[in-house]
Design a protein around this motif. Structure first.
Motif, short mmCIF file in Angstrom:
data_model
loop_
_atom_site.label_atom_id
_atom_site.label_comp_id
_atom_site.label_asym_id
_atom_site.label_seq_id
_atom_site.Cartn_x
_atom_site.Cartn_y
_atom_site.Cartn_z
N SER A 217 13.87 12.97 -1.16
CA SER A 217 14.96 13.34 -1.98
C SER A 217 16.45 12.27 -1.53
CB SER A 217 15.40 14.49 -2.22
OG SER A 217 16.37 14.74 -3.25
N GLY A 218 16.71 11.50 -2.36
CA GLY A 218 17.96 10.79 -1.86
C GLY A 218 17.54 9.37 -1.74
N THR A 219 18.24 8.35 -1.21
CA THR A 219 17.97 7.14 -0.63
C THR A 219 17.34 6.98 0.77
OG1 THR A 219 19.99 6.45 0.55
CG2 THR A 219 20.13 6.25 -2.02
N GLN A 220 16.85 5.84 0.97
CA GLN A 220 16.37 5.34 2.46
C GLN A 220 17.42 5.32 3.40
OE1 GLN A 220 12.61 5.16 2.85
NE2 GLN A 220 13.06 6.22 1.18
N GLY A 221 18.45 5.58 3.25
CA GLY A 221 19.53 5.80 4.26
C GLY A 221 19.61 6.98 4.95
#
Length: 333
Positions: A217-221
């Motif tokens: 969940s979220g970005t690949q950051g």
């Protein structure tokens, strides 16, 4: 008489400002040659769970209620009292654990600890915090203060990340996600402490995505800033799951788990399967499929022969990673 060739007003000040900025930017920067680096000797990597979880900052991701918090608590006991994680992995590190248990109240955690037979002798080594400010609103100061006051802390668990994650400030989502993990990691590294950060997976697979990292969940950051990522896949209410490791320090790995009461152990006769570059595409394809999928479809998606894919699926099934349903495969559950 007016002085000739006088510098433009403010010119010298601008030069001084530029020079000062450069000096500040260069502070702390040291160039190391390849020869100097080769001459360095570094201690071997220590493991929170030998052969499975290396020291550093680990992101543990899974679906809601799949059993992530139980894994986190079992790892904590592995460090505090020397128990064996999943009945197979011993820790090289012993000491205190700081547990930010931010979703489960004390009543639920009390029940779990009793079910896990936490020994009174070691219970003081588990330091529990049930409420904390968000990152950017005081969490960093809280963490820094606790670690400074107690150098015996060896592991910090944050469960879950969403409870301390900053509210979006309208900046790049990737940068915000990366900064959330990196800000915690920087403090941990300064104190020589490892971290386990519990997080959720997306409810649905990304369209066309085959990497399990795409389910975070979220970005690949988030994954980019962590040292190690574990994806815990299972079905809510069932007593089985697969744990998939992607690490900076170790090969990719997938193990099957089965749950006895509140205790996760290695699945009965399952053996760990190293996800080599050859097995990885097959695993990723099955892991991101919403229903069991057969070798023919897998081969079409990843561009391999049906025969090769079939043999790889059998290898992963024998390792306890896949289950077979009428010639089709899904993650063990």
């Amino acid at each position: 008489m007016k002085e000739q060739n006088a510098p433009a007003p403010g010119g010298a000040e601008k030069e001084d400002t530029a020079e000062g900025s450069l000096k500040r930017a260069l502070q702390g920067i040291r160039i190391v040659t390849g020869k100097e680096l080769l001459a360095k000797e570094f201690p071997p990597t220590e493991y929170l769970a030998q052969g499975l979880i290396a020291s550093g900052t680990t992101l543990l991701c899974g679906d809601p209620k799949v059993g992530k918090s139980l894994v986190a608590l079992q790892l904590a006991l592995c460090i505090t009292e020397g128990s064996i994680l999943f009945g197979n992995y011993e820790s090289q590190i012993r000491g205190k654990v700081l547990y930010f248990c931010l979703e489960d109240g004390q009543k639920r955690l009390n029940k779990r600890m009793k079910e896990l037979d936490v020994e009174d002798e070691w219970a003081d080594n588990l330091l529990i915090v049930n409420k904390a400010p968000r990152l950017g609103q005081g969490f960093e100061d809280v963490l820094e203060s606790i670690l400074t006051d107690d150098p015996d802390i060896m592991l910090v668990i944050i469960d879950p990340l969403v409870q301390i994650r900053p509210i979006s400030g309208g900046n790049s989502p990737y940068r915000e996600d990366y900064a959330a993990i990196q800000s915690v990691r920087t403090i941990l590294e300064a104190h020589g402490v490892s971290g386990l950060i519990v997080h959720h997976l997306r409810k649905e697979h990304g369209t066309g995505e085959t990497s399990p990292l795409a389910r975070i969940s979220g970005t690949q950051g988030l994954a980019g800033a962590a040292d190690h990522i574990f994806i815990m896949a299972g079905v809510r209410g069932k007593k089985a799951a697969t744990l998939h490791r992607i690490s900076r320090d170790d090969d990719e790995l997938a193990i099957g788990l089965e749950r006895e009461g509140v205790l996760w152990n290695l699945a009965g006769d399952a053996v760990s399967v190293t996800l080599s570059p050859a097995l990885r595409p097959v695993y990723d394809c099955v892991a991101t499929s919403e229903k069991p999928i057969g070798p023919t479809e897998i081969a079409r998606i990843i561009g391999k022969s049906k025969g090769t894919v079939g043999e790889q699926c059998k290898t992963l099934m024998k390792g306890g990673v896949f289950d077979e349903f009428d010639g089709k495969y899904a993650l063990a559950s």
